[in-house]
Design an enzyme around this catalytic site. Structure first.
Site, mmCIF file in Angstrom:
data_model
loop_
_atom_site.group_PDB
_atom_site.id
_atom_site.type_symbol
_atom_site.label_atom_id
_atom_site.label_comp_id
_atom_site.label_asym_id
_atom_site.label_seq_id
_atom_site.Cartn_x
_atom_site.Cartn_y
_atom_site.Cartn_z
ATOM 1 N N LYS A 1 0.852 -1.205 0.000
ATOM 2 C CA LYS A 1 0.000 0.000 0.000
ATOM 3 C C LYS A 1 0.878 1.242 0.000
ATOM 4 O O LYS A 1 1.879 1.302 0.735
ATOM 5 C CB LYS A 1 -0.873 -0.018 1.256
ATOM 6 N N THR B 1 -3.693 -5.705 0.408
ATOM 7 C CA THR B 1 -3.107 -4.378 0.648
ATOM 8 C C THR B 1 -3.977 -3.598 1.631
ATOM 9 O O THR B 1 -3.482 -2.719 2.341
ATOM 10 C CB THR B 1 -2.927 -3.586 -0.669
ATOM 11 N N ARG C 1 27.339 35.095 -8.422
ATOM 12 C CA ARG C 1 26.050 34.750 -9.023
ATOM 13 C C ARG C 1 25.080 34.350 -7.919
ATOM 14 O O ARG C 1 25.475 34.163 -6.763
ATOM 15 C CB ARG C 1 26.205 33.595 -10.022
ATOM 16 N N GLN D 1 28.939 21.255 -7.639
ATOM 17 C CA GLN D 1 29.669 20.002 -7.437
ATOM 18 C C GLN D 1 30.576 20.087 -6.214
ATOM 19 O O GLN D 1 30.591 19.178 -5.368
ATOM 20 C CB GLN D 1 30.514 19.675 -8.685
ATOM 21 N N HIS E 1 18.420 28.284 -12.009
ATOM 22 C CA HIS E 1 19.122 29.477 -12.501
ATOM 23 C C HIS E 1 18.288 30.753 -12.335
ATOM 24 O O HIS E 1 17.084 30.761 -12.605
ATOM 25 C CB HIS E 1 19.453 29.294 -13.990
HETATM 26 O O1 LIG Z 1 27.777 24.934 -10.287
HETATM 27 C C1 LIG Z 1 27.637 24.722 -11.509
HETATM 28 N N1 LIG Z 1 28.002 23.535 -12.040
HETATM 29 C C2 LIG Z 1 27.868 23.241 -13.374
HETATM 30 O O2 LIG Z 1 28.212 22.118 -13.832
HETATM 31 C C3 LIG Z 1 27.328 24.254 -14.196
HETATM 32 N N2 LIG Z 1 27.054 24.314 -15.522
HETATM 33 C C4 LIG Z 1 26.523 25.540 -15.755
HETATM 34 O O3 LIG Z 1 26.144 25.945 -16.890
HETATM 35 N N3 LIG Z 1 26.452 26.269 -14.612
HETATM 36 C C5 LIG Z 1 26.958 25.480 -13.619
HETATM 37 N N4 LIG Z 1 27.108 25.702 -12.285
#
Ligand SMILES: O=c1[nH]c(=O)c2[nH]c(=O)[nH]c2[nH]1
Length: 303
Positions: free
Chosen positions: A11, A59, A180, A236, A264
């Protein structure tokens, strides 16, 4: 000739809200709102291949069990309740050989009144963010895996994020930036090392010791603080640093995973209006979005 390769059933979306009352002050309360999914596996092949329903625990019974057990046992923290349900189903029914349980907990947070005091039984819905757990248990091999998570913790920082030095080729249009906006809906999950939680019963002990709550808090605070304090080189790099810090803080955690959309925000070009160097007015660009995932574990000790 065909054959059943795998099957599971149960469930989904079994929802409840449980109230916990302080015995010495019954108007002082906590609430836990949950959405539970229980999927069973085992000796159910004949139900699929021979239209024989004999082994099926309906269930509907699974739903009733979740609700009755939620009333009669402790559901705090959700990892304890998942462990309790796993034990109940795998002990009660011979034909059940494995179970997969997911619990999603909403955030209801007590809030302060103008006198500065937190009210005893009024809660504010804290948005889409949830706390989660996912338990998978195999009765035959005794393998137990618990993964807990935070999902949809939406954050934004208006400076302190960069992205430059990336691969540039004839398809590149993105300008490098040292300032940014960075925004994401955090999905962070962590697996517990089975060495520390080898059995269903050990879940209850670890719950009593506060491991699941303290790990959740460490993951949440680490995510929020790293996000705020680090001048991010990239999504990353920041998610890796968050993962590393959680692994350093909680020895019982084996791996940490993040899934982060890069939501973005793009500067409006207002030069057509004679406004140069706009760095304040952005528009949210819902799609496409970046999507960045990683899993970080502990390195093997060098021999
Ligand atoms: O932190 C980011 N990693 C990316 O891999 C990436 N690619 C992108 O266009 N902007 C960003 N920003």
């Amino acid at each position: 000739m065909v054959q059943l390769i795998s099957s599971t059933y149960g469930k989904a979306n079994v929802k409840f809200l449980k109230v916990k009352k302080n015995p010495s002050n019954p108007t002082e309360q906590e609430v836990l709102e949950a959405n539970v999914q229980v999927l069973l596996r085992g000796k159910f092949d004949v139900a699929y291949t021979k239209a024989d329903n004999a082994p099926i625990v309906p269930t509907d019974t699974v739903k009733n069990t979740i609700l009755v057990e939620a009333k009669t046992t402790d559901v705090w923290p959700i990892e304890r309740f998942a462990g309790h349900l796993a034990k109940h189903f795998t002990n009660k029914y011979n034909q059940i050989e494995g179970i997969d349980i997911q619990i999603v907990q909403s955030r209801w947070t007590k809030y302060p009144l103008s006198n500065g005091k937190i009210h005893a039984h009024s809660f504010r819905y804290d948005g889409a963010e949830t706390r989660r757990t996912h338990l998978n248990y195999d009765k035959l091999t005794k393998k137990l895996l618990i993964t807990s998570a935070i999902k949809d913790l939406t954050v934004l920082k208006s400076t302190g994020s960069m992205f430059y030095g990336y691969n540039v080729c004839d398809y590149t249009t993105l300008p490098p930036t040292r300032d940014r906006i960075l925004s994401t809906d955090v999905y962070a999950s962590w697996t517990y090392d089975p060495k520390f939680i080898p059995t269903l019963d050990s879940i209850f002990k670890k719950a009593d010791e506060g491991l699941f709550d303290s790990t959740y808090n460490a993951a949440r605070i680490t995510t929020l603080e790293r996000f705020a304090l680090e001048n991010s080189a990239s999504v990353q790099a920041t998610m890796y640093n968050m993962s590393q810090e959680i692994l350093e803080k909680v020895k019982e955690v084996d791996t940490v995973s993040y899934e982060l959309p890069n939501k973005h925000y793009i500067l409006f070009n207002l030069e057509w209006k004679g406004i140069k160097g706009n760095t304040e007015l952005f528009y949210p660009s819902p799609d496409p979005n970046g999507l960045i995932k990683s899993t970080v574990g502990r390195g093997k000790a060098k021999l």
